[in-house]
Motif scaffolding. Structure first.
Motif: not given
Length: 193
Positions: A90-91, A95-100
Motif C-alpha cells: 500500500x505504501x 510486490x511484497x510478501x504477505x504473512x501466511x
C-alpha cells in the motif's frame, strides 16, 4: 512405463502422504484438497513431459524453457505455497510478501515432509526437510514474509529435534489455538458491523 504414468504415481503418492500428514496435524479438509491442481492439464502435461522421479519436474521445465508454466499455474492456486502470498504494498506499490495464515504454514510443513520422503526415499530422516529449507533460505529472502519463514523453520526444527509424533501433536495444538483466534476475530468483526 510411460513418463505420464510415472508422474501420476509420483504426484498421487505425494498427495496421499500429505493427506496423512494433514490428518495428523489437525487439518484434514486441507489435506483432502491438497495439490488437486496437479491433475489439471496445465500442470499434469508439463509434469509428465519433464518427469525424472528424483526432483520436481518444474525444475527441469525451468532449465529447458527458462520458466515453468506448471509452477506458475500451481503457485497461484495453492495457498500452502508462500509464493501465493504476495500483493502490492500500500505504501510503495511494489510486490511484497504477505504473512501466511498459520493453517497454510502447517500445510506447507506437511507438504515439505511428504516431498522429502518421496524424493529421498530410504535416505529420508526427520532432519531432511529442515536441511532442504536451510539450503534455499538465502534465495527466499524478500520473497517470503519473515514471520512465515520463521514459523516454518520452527516447525521443521521441531521435527528434526523431536520427531514426527511430538511435532504433529504440537501442530494439532497450534491449529486448535488458531481456530479459536479466528472465531474470536470473526465474532469481533460481526459486532463492529
Amino acid at each position: 512405463m510411460s513418463k505420464a504414468l510415472q508422474h501420476f504415481k509420483t504426484i498421487t503418492r505425494h498427495r496421499h502422504e500429505v493427506i496423512r500428514n494433514c490428518f495428523k496435524a489437525g487439518i484434514p479438509w486441507q489435506g483432502l484438497r491438497h495439490d488437486l491442481s496437479k491433475y489439471s492439464p496445465t500442470e499434469f502435461l508439463q509434469g509428465a513431459r519433464y518427469w525424472q522421479g528424483t526432483r520436481s519436474p518444474n525444475d527441469r521445465e525451468r532449465e529447458v524453457k527458462g520458466y515453468s508454466e506448471s509452477w506458475m499455474h500451481h503457485k497461484g492456486r495453492n495457498r500452502h505455497h508462500f509464493e501465493y502470498w504476495t500483493d502490492y504494498s500500500a505504501t510503495d506499490r511494489k510486490i511484497t510478501p504477505i504473512e501466511m495464515p498459520t493453517r497454510y504454514v502447517v500445510e506447507m510443513f506437511c507438504d515439505r515432509v511428504a516431498a522429502s520422503k518421496i524424493y529421498q526415499g530410504d535416505a529420508y530422516t526427520d532432519r531432511s526437510p529442515l536441511d532442504y529449507f536451510e539450503r534455499g533460505k538465502v534465495r527466499r529472502i524478500g520473497m517470503i514474509h519473515p514471520a512465515t519463514s520463521d514459523l516454518i523453520e520452527e516447525y521443521l526444527t521441531r521435527l528434526a529435534n523431536d520427531g514426527e509424533e511430538k511435532t504433529f501433536a504440537y501442530l494439532r495444538r497450534v491449529i486448535k489455538r488458531d481456530r479459536q483466534e479466528r472465531k474470536k476475530r470473526k465474532k469481533a468483526l460481526k459486532n463492529v458491523r
